[in-house]
Write an enzyme that holds these catalytic residues in place. Structure first.
Site, short mmCIF file in Angstrom:
data_model
loop_
_atom_site.label_atom_id
_atom_site.label_comp_id
_atom_site.label_asym_id
_atom_site.label_seq_id
_atom_site.Cartn_x
_atom_site.Cartn_y
_atom_site.Cartn_z
N CYS A 1 53.03 35.14 -16.27
CA CYS A 1 51.60 35.41 -16.35
C CYS A 1 51.37 36.16 -17.67
CB CYS A 1 51.08 36.16 -15.13
SG CYS A 1 51.72 37.82 -14.88
N CYS B 1 48.20 31.94 -17.59
CA CYS B 1 48.45 32.20 -19.01
C CYS B 1 47.99 31.03 -19.89
CB CYS B 1 49.91 32.55 -19.27
SG CYS B 1 51.11 31.34 -18.80
N CYS C 1 51.47 29.94 -22.72
CA CYS C 1 52.80 29.71 -22.19
C CYS C 1 53.43 28.52 -22.91
CB CYS C 1 52.75 29.43 -20.69
SG CYS C 1 52.20 30.84 -19.73
#
Length: 138
Positions: A12, A86, A90
């Site tokens: 996250c 995210c 990511c």
């Protein structure tokens, strides 16, 4: 993945709430049958205190954990990467299994708001274990 231990990475943004709860729950329920890591694309300074409290309520002490930065190495090592809010921050690597768990962010919220997030993560983690680790037969 016969003969290998699956590796799961929870990601996250801050690695201070959702991914920490998910990692602790998976580690607890899998009891050594899964390698578990968590990280954040922009790690916070410390864990969300309400998250620590919510986990303590169910007997899991994560007070010694800390937010960790997301690295390419962690993603490469994982068989399954589970993202939680995210988005494009990511990294994506071909050949990895990615799951995106849409969950409320516990940041800045009290224990009453964190409990249902914890319980939703717990249900998802239990389902994930059933997919990753075949039941033991005796």
């Amino acid at each position: 993945m016969p003969g290998t231990t699956p590796e799961v990475l929870f990601v996250c943004v801050h690695n201070a709430g959702r991914s920490q709860m998910a990692a602790a729950l998976l580690d607890h329920h899998a009891a050594g049958r899964v390698v578990v890591r968590s990280a954040g694309s922009k790690p916070a300074d410390q864990l969300n205190p309400a998250v620590v409290e919510a986990m303590a309520e169910i007997g899991l002490d994560i007070s010694k954990e800390f937010p960790k930065p997301l690295t390419d190495e962690a993603v490469h090592a994982a068989d399954v990467v589970i993202t939680m809010g995210c988005g494009d921050e990511c990294p994506y690597f071909p050949g990895k299994t990615y799951l995106d768990w849409k969950l409320d962010d516990p940041a800045g919220r009290g224990i009453e708001a964190v409990r249902p997030i914890r319980d939703e993560i717990d249900a998802r983690v239990r389902a994930l274990i059933a997919e990753l680790v075949p039941p033991t037969t005796s």
